[in-house]
Each structure stands twice: as C-alpha cells, then as structure tokens.
Design a protein around this motif. Structure first.
Motif, PDB file in Angstrom:
ATOM      1  N   LYS A  82       0.829  -1.210   0.000  1.00 59.81           N
ATOM      2  CA  LYS A  82       0.000   0.000   0.000  1.00 59.81           C
ATOM      3  C   LYS A  82       0.863   1.260   0.000  1.00 59.81           C
ATOM      4  CE  LYS A  82      -2.657  -1.218   3.506  1.00 59.81           C
ATOM      5  NZ  LYS A  82      -3.768  -1.154   4.504  1.00 59.81           N
ATOM      6  N   LYS A  83       1.981   1.223   0.725  1.00 56.10           N
ATOM      7  CA  LYS A  83       2.832   2.408   0.833  1.00 56.10           C
ATOM      8  C   LYS A  83       3.546   2.722  -0.471  1.00 56.10           C
ATOM      9  CE  LYS A  83       6.728   4.328   3.447  1.00 56.10           C
ATOM     10  NZ  LYS A  83       7.677   4.120   4.573  1.00 56.10           N
ATOM     11  N   TYR A  84       4.111   1.710  -1.118  1.00 58.15           N
ATOM     12  CA  TYR A  84       4.919   1.949  -2.311  1.00 58.15           C
ATOM     13  C   TYR A  84       4.122   1.815  -3.603  1.00 58.15           C
ATOM     14  CZ  TYR A  84       8.824   2.006   0.898  1.00 58.15           C
ATOM     15  OH  TYR A  84       9.673   2.335   1.930  1.00 58.15           O
ATOM     16  N   ASP A  85       2.893   1.271  -3.515  1.00 58.13           N
ATOM     17  CA  ASP A  85       1.941   1.275  -4.618  1.00 58.13           C
ATOM     18  C   ASP A  85       2.509   0.692  -5.918  1.00 58.13           C
ATOM     19  OD1 ASP A  85      -0.610   1.795  -5.613  1.00 58.13           O
ATOM     20  OD2 ASP A  85       0.024   3.702  -6.490  1.00 58.13           O
ATOM     21  N   PRO A  86       3.076  -0.514  -5.884  1.00 57.76           N
ATOM     22  CA  PRO A  86       3.584  -1.121  -7.126  1.00 57.76           C
ATOM     23  C   PRO A  86       2.445  -1.552  -8.037  1.00 57.76           C
ATOM     24  CG  PRO A  86       3.683  -2.696  -5.335  1.00 57.76           C
ATOM     25  CD  PRO A  86       3.252  -1.397  -4.721  1.00 57.76           C
ATOM     26  N   ASP A  87       2.722  -1.614  -9.319  1.00 58.70           N
ATOM     27  CA  ASP A  87       1.758  -2.154 -10.282  1.00 58.70           C
ATOM     28  C   ASP A  87       1.742  -3.670 -10.238  1.00 58.70           C
ATOM     29  OD1 ASP A  87       1.099   0.425 -11.516  1.00 58.70           O
ATOM     30  OD2 ASP A  87       3.176   0.352 -12.227  1.00 58.70           O
ATOM     31  N   VAL A  88       2.900  -4.269  -9.936  1.00 59.30           N
ATOM     32  CA  VAL A  88       3.044  -5.719  -9.893  1.00 59.30           C
ATOM     33  C   VAL A  88       3.778  -6.101  -8.613  1.00 59.30           C
ATOM     34  CG1 VAL A  88       4.030  -7.764 -11.024  1.00 59.30           C
ATOM     35  CG2 VAL A  88       3.099  -5.887 -12.408  1.00 59.30           C
ATOM     36  N   VAL A  89       3.252  -7.088  -7.905  1.00 59.57           N
ATOM     37  CA  VAL A  89       3.888  -7.611  -6.698  1.00 59.57           C
ATOM     38  C   VAL A  89       4.160  -9.092  -6.919  1.00 59.57           C
ATOM     39  CG1 VAL A  89       3.730  -7.940  -4.209  1.00 59.57           C
ATOM     40  CG2 VAL A  89       2.588  -5.982  -5.284  1.00 59.57           C
ATOM     41  N   LEU A  90       5.427  -9.478  -6.837  1.00 56.58           N
ATOM     42  CA  LEU A  90       5.817 -10.879  -6.954  1.00 56.58           C
ATOM     43  C   LEU A  90       6.232 -11.366  -5.568  1.00 56.58           C
ATOM     44  CD1 LEU A  90       6.434 -13.397  -8.671  1.00 56.58           C
ATOM     45  CD2 LEU A  90       8.737 -12.459  -9.051  1.00 56.58           C
ATOM     46  N   VAL A  91       5.451 -12.298  -5.018  1.00 58.25           N
ATOM     47  CA  VAL A  91       5.690 -12.836  -3.683  1.00 58.25           C
ATOM     48  C   VAL A  91       6.250 -14.250  -3.830  1.00 58.25           C
ATOM     49  CG1 VAL A  91       4.652 -13.434  -1.458  1.00 58.25           C
ATOM     50  CG2 VAL A  91       3.802 -11.464  -2.753  1.00 58.25           C
ATOM     51  N   LEU A  92       7.437 -14.463  -3.271  1.00 63.69           N
ATOM     52  CA  LEU A  92       8.111 -15.755  -3.375  1.00 63.69           C
ATOM     53  C   LEU A  92       8.134 -16.458  -2.025  1.00 63.69           C
ATOM     54  CD1 LEU A  92      11.116 -14.479  -5.510  1.00 63.69           C
ATOM     55  CD2 LEU A  92       9.024 -15.562  -6.337  1.00 63.69           C
ATOM     56  N   GLU A  93       8.227 -17.770  -2.060  1.00 68.53           N
ATOM     57  CA  GLU A  93       8.167 -18.637  -0.878  1.00 68.53           C
ATOM     58  C   GLU A  93       6.791 -18.596  -0.224  1.00 68.53           C
ATOM     59  OE1 GLU A  93      10.986 -19.247   2.190  1.00 68.53           O
ATOM     60  OE2 GLU A  93      12.716 -18.897   0.895  1.00 68.53           O
ATOM     61  N   ALA A  94       5.751 -18.479  -1.031  1.00 65.52           N
ATOM     62  CA  ALA A  94       4.391 -18.355  -0.512  1.00 65.52           C
ATOM     63  C   ALA A  94       3.688 -19.714  -0.487  1.00 65.52           C
ATOM     64  CB  ALA A  94       3.598 -17.380  -1.369  1.00 65.52           C
ATOM     65  N   ASN A  95       3.073 -20.027   0.650  1.00 64.14           N
ATOM     66  CA  ASN A  95       2.240 -21.223   0.750  1.00 64.14           C
ATOM     67  C   ASN A  95       0.778 -20.807   0.848  1.00 64.14           C
ATOM     68  OD1 ASN A  95       2.139 -20.211   3.327  1.00 64.14           O
ATOM     69  ND2 ASN A  95       3.008 -22.015   4.317  1.00 64.14           N
ATOM     70  N   GLN A  96      -0.102 -21.762   1.147  1.00 62.67           N
ATOM     71  CA  GLN A  96      -1.528 -21.455   1.186  1.00 62.67           C
ATOM     72  C   GLN A  96      -1.859 -20.446   2.283  1.00 62.67           C
ATOM     73  OE1 GLN A  96      -3.857 -22.605  -1.109  1.00 62.67           O
ATOM     74  NE2 GLN A  96      -5.046 -20.976  -0.138  1.00 62.67           N
ATOM     75  N   ARG A  97      -1.166 -20.518   3.418  1.00 63.48           N
ATOM     76  CA  ARG A  97      -1.399 -19.547   4.491  1.00 63.48           C
ATOM     77  C   ARG A  97      -1.111 -18.132   4.001  1.00 63.48           C
ATOM     78  NH1 ARG A  97       1.837 -16.858   7.794  1.00 63.48           N
ATOM     79  NH2 ARG A  97       3.659 -18.086   7.180  1.00 63.48           N
ATOM     80  N   TRP A  98      -0.008 -17.973   3.275  1.00 64.22           N
ATOM     81  CA  TRP A  98       0.329 -16.647   2.743  1.00 64.22           C
ATOM     82  C   TRP A  98      -0.744 -16.164   1.767  1.00 64.22           C
ATOM     83  CZ3 TRP A  98       3.490 -12.677   3.639  1.00 64.22           C
ATOM     84  CH2 TRP A  98       4.528 -12.875   4.564  1.00 64.22           C
ATOM     85  N   GLN A  99      -1.227 -17.054   0.917  1.00 65.33           N
ATOM     86  CA  GLN A  99      -2.276 -16.647  -0.020  1.00 65.33           C
ATOM     87  C   GLN A  99      -3.528 -16.204   0.731  1.00 65.33           C
ATOM     88  OE1 GLN A  99      -3.280 -19.381  -3.209  1.00 65.33           O
ATOM     89  NE2 GLN A  99      -5.355 -18.572  -3.328  1.00 65.33           N
ATOM     90  N   ASP A 100      -3.905 -16.956   1.757  1.00 70.04           N
ATOM     91  CA  ASP A 100      -5.109 -16.613   2.517  1.00 70.04           C
ATOM     92  C   ASP A 100      -4.949 -15.275   3.229  1.00 70.04           C
ATOM     93  OD1 ASP A 100      -6.138 -19.026   1.691  1.00 70.04           O
ATOM     94  OD2 ASP A 100      -5.677 -20.088   3.557  1.00 70.04           O
TER      95      ASP A 100
END
Length: 358
Positions: free
Chosen positions: A131-149
């Motif tokens: 929210k602070k840096y307002d990127p157009d694209v966010v790539l999240v690595l090492e994400a499991n189902q908990r992170w997605q939720d």
C-alpha cells in the motif's frame, strides 16, 4: 617460521583459494557456494595485507606469497565488485527529468519483488508495504496457502493474479493491476519449482514480456549441484534474447550479481542490470549485516529507463524486498552496441548446462 608468520601464510592461502575456487567449472555446491561472499573476501584480503604490513613484512620464501597472493586477490575482487559502484558506467540510464510526465506514467511499470520466507508470520507488513509503495506488480516468493489466505485483502487492489502456493518454499503469488494478455505457470527444469511468464499491457498499450523465477540454490540442504539453477536461468535467457519487445526477468535467482552464471545469463539474454553503476542492493541475509549479498534481481532489456530502484525495509523475512520503477523509453540507436553479447564458447557452455540438467 614464527607463529605470526605461519598464521598469516595460512590465512593468505585460505582467502586466496576461496576467492579463485569458482574458476573450477564444476557445479558442486561446495564450489559454487564461494561465488557468494566476494564482498567479504575483499575485506578479508585487505585485512590480511594490513596484518602482513604491520606484523611481518617478510618477503622471503614462503612469506613472499602472502602480499602477492592477497594483492592479486584484492585486484580480482575489486574487478568483480567495481561494476556495482558509481565508478562504473550505468547499464540502465535514468529517465530524463524533462520527459513528458503523462507519457512516462503510461509507460511505467512499478515492480515489487519480495521473498517473504514461508514461515514468516508478519503478513500484515507485506500488505502495508504494498500500500505504501503502490507497485503495479507484486511478486511474492516462498508463498504457501497460508500466505495466499492472509494476503487476500490485496486482491481488491490487484484484479489480475497468478496464485500458485506451495509448501516446499517455492510457491509464487503474483498480483497485478496491469492487464495480462497472456500468462503461464511453467516448470522449466524441476517438477516442483515453478516460474511464471506473463505478457503485461501498460496503460499506453505497450506489451512487456515478464519472467518471474525462483530456482533452487546449490546448498547441502537443497541441492548438491547448481546445474538445475543455472539451466533454468539460461533457458529464460535464451528465450528472452529472441524477443523484440521489452523484457523483464525478476525474482530470487539464488545467485549473486557478479557470479559467472549471472554474467553468462546476461550475455546470453542481452539484458541489463539496473544496479550496475549504482550499488549492490544486497537483499540477503536480512538478519546478518556481515553476511549479505545481492540474491534478488531485476534484469531488463534495452528498452527501459530507470525511475527508481530501492531496497525496502525488512518485513520479517531473511530477504529484503526490492522495488524497481521502469519506464518504456527505447533509444535503440544509442544503446544497441552496448547490449551484452555471447562471447567465445558461451552458447556452447549454456547448451551443455541445459543438457546436463534436463
């Protein structure tokens, strides 16, 4: 030989061997691991020279080895690292200040890459950072189902998504406010290591080819060799070079910016590194100041100018996030001759690495 001389000689041999062992073209982890600490080895070589000058200064055999070996080591390490200092010419030029702001905004992609560390529980910090840096694209690595939720609130701001959580530390979540003309989740080398390929459309209508990668590193706990990592990068590099449109390759490459593999990737792909001429932007390890190196990368084709590159504050991970704003503003006549080109047996070496891993 005095004890001090024996210590200095042993120290010089160890530092020099660690600095040059990467010239051995074997992909075992215990060799490839020495690609990483070149900044630390630079400091160690300088300290060794200083120690020799203060405590010994003997130049007869075998102590003459100490200053010679450490000085050669210091020169080599400096050659590797100086590219990431203001002393070196920048590969990606900054967007001129007189550029039309409306046109620039319509051709800009703001990218946030963050390896969040799967066991990290500070998910609200990642959402707050977005929210602070307002990127157009966010790539999240090492994400499991908990992170997605737990990152589900981001979905309201990012209508275009690729969500591929995994429990093996190689899951990927990609959130975008830029439309995707085409997207794929691909498994280039290993069946449980995904990457993404996307064609983003900028507000101007320009299409950008984007590759998000996170190959497995060569470590005793992950993989005994680097061939799979190297092959994935080189497959992406070969594909990227064939494209005429703008290209971005980003992610945790589990390799450092100055390694032979990364430099080979640049020559094969023809892509630029925005850090060259600016700084290292070390992203790993976030918790140990003395043991850091640049593992998270953004490589771009000659079509782009840089608006911003910044290492962001840690969000509970062992990696710092990295934010990059790039504007499509090609000047092919001025940049074409600078595009990295394959040298000598680069293409043959790339082919052999890919063959060995597949």
């Amino acid at each position: 030989m005095q004890t001090v001389d024996s210590i200095l000689l042993t120290y010089a041999i160890v530092v020099t061997t660690a600095s040059f062992i990467n010239f051995i073209r074997l992909d075992y982890w215990w060799i490839r691991m020495w690609d990483f600490p070149h900044l630390q080895l630079t400091a160690m070589a300088f300290i060794g020279l200083l120690g020799w000058a203060i405590l010994s200064r003997h130049t007869g055999w075998p102590m003459g080895i100490v200053p010679v070996a450490l000085f050669i080591t210091l020169l080599y390490q400096g050659w590797l690292i100086h590219r990431f200092t203001p002393l070196h010419k920048k590969q990606v030029l900054r967007l001129p200040g007189n550029t039309d702001q409306r046109i620039a905004d319509e051709n800009t992609i703001r990218l946030l890459v963050t390896n969040v560390y799967m066991k990290n529980t500070q998910t609200p910090k990642v959402w707050a950072m977005a929210k602070k840096y307002d990127p157009d694209v966010v790539l999240v690595l090492e994400a499991n189902q908990r992170w997605q939720d737990e990152l589900a609130p981001m979905e309201a701001s990012y209508p275009y998504r690729i969500l591929h959580p995994l429990e093996n530390t190689y899951g990927m979540l990609l959130y975008s406010r830029l439309p995707m003309r085409h997207h794929e989740v691909r498994f280039l080398i290993q069946d449980d290591i995904p990457s993404v390929y996307i064609q983003f459309e900028l507000p101007s209508g320009q299409v950008i080819h984007f590759y998000g990668v996170h190959p497995m590193p060569p470590t005793p706990t992950e993989h005994y060799r680097s061939a799979e990592r190297d092959a994935e990068l080189l497959l992406v590099g070969k594909e990227a070079r064939k494209l005429k449109e703008p290209v971005i390759v980003a992610g945790d490459l589990n390799d450092v910016a100055w390694s032979h593999t990364t430099r080979l990737f640049q020559r094969v792909s023809g892509l630029f590194d925005p850090r060259v001429g600016r700084g290292l932007y070390n992203t790993f390890h976030a918790n140990y100041f003395l043991f850091r190196w640049p593992l998270d990368h953004v490589f771009v084709s000659h079509h782009f100018k840089l608006r911003k590159i910044r290492r962001l504050p840690n969000c509970g991970s062992d990696h710092f996030p990295i934010f990059t704003a790039l504007t499509y503003a090609p000047e092919p006549d001025k940049r074409q001759e600078e595009v990295p080109q394959p040298e000598h047996d680069d293409l043959e070496e790339a082919h052999e690495i890919i063959e060995r891993a597949t």
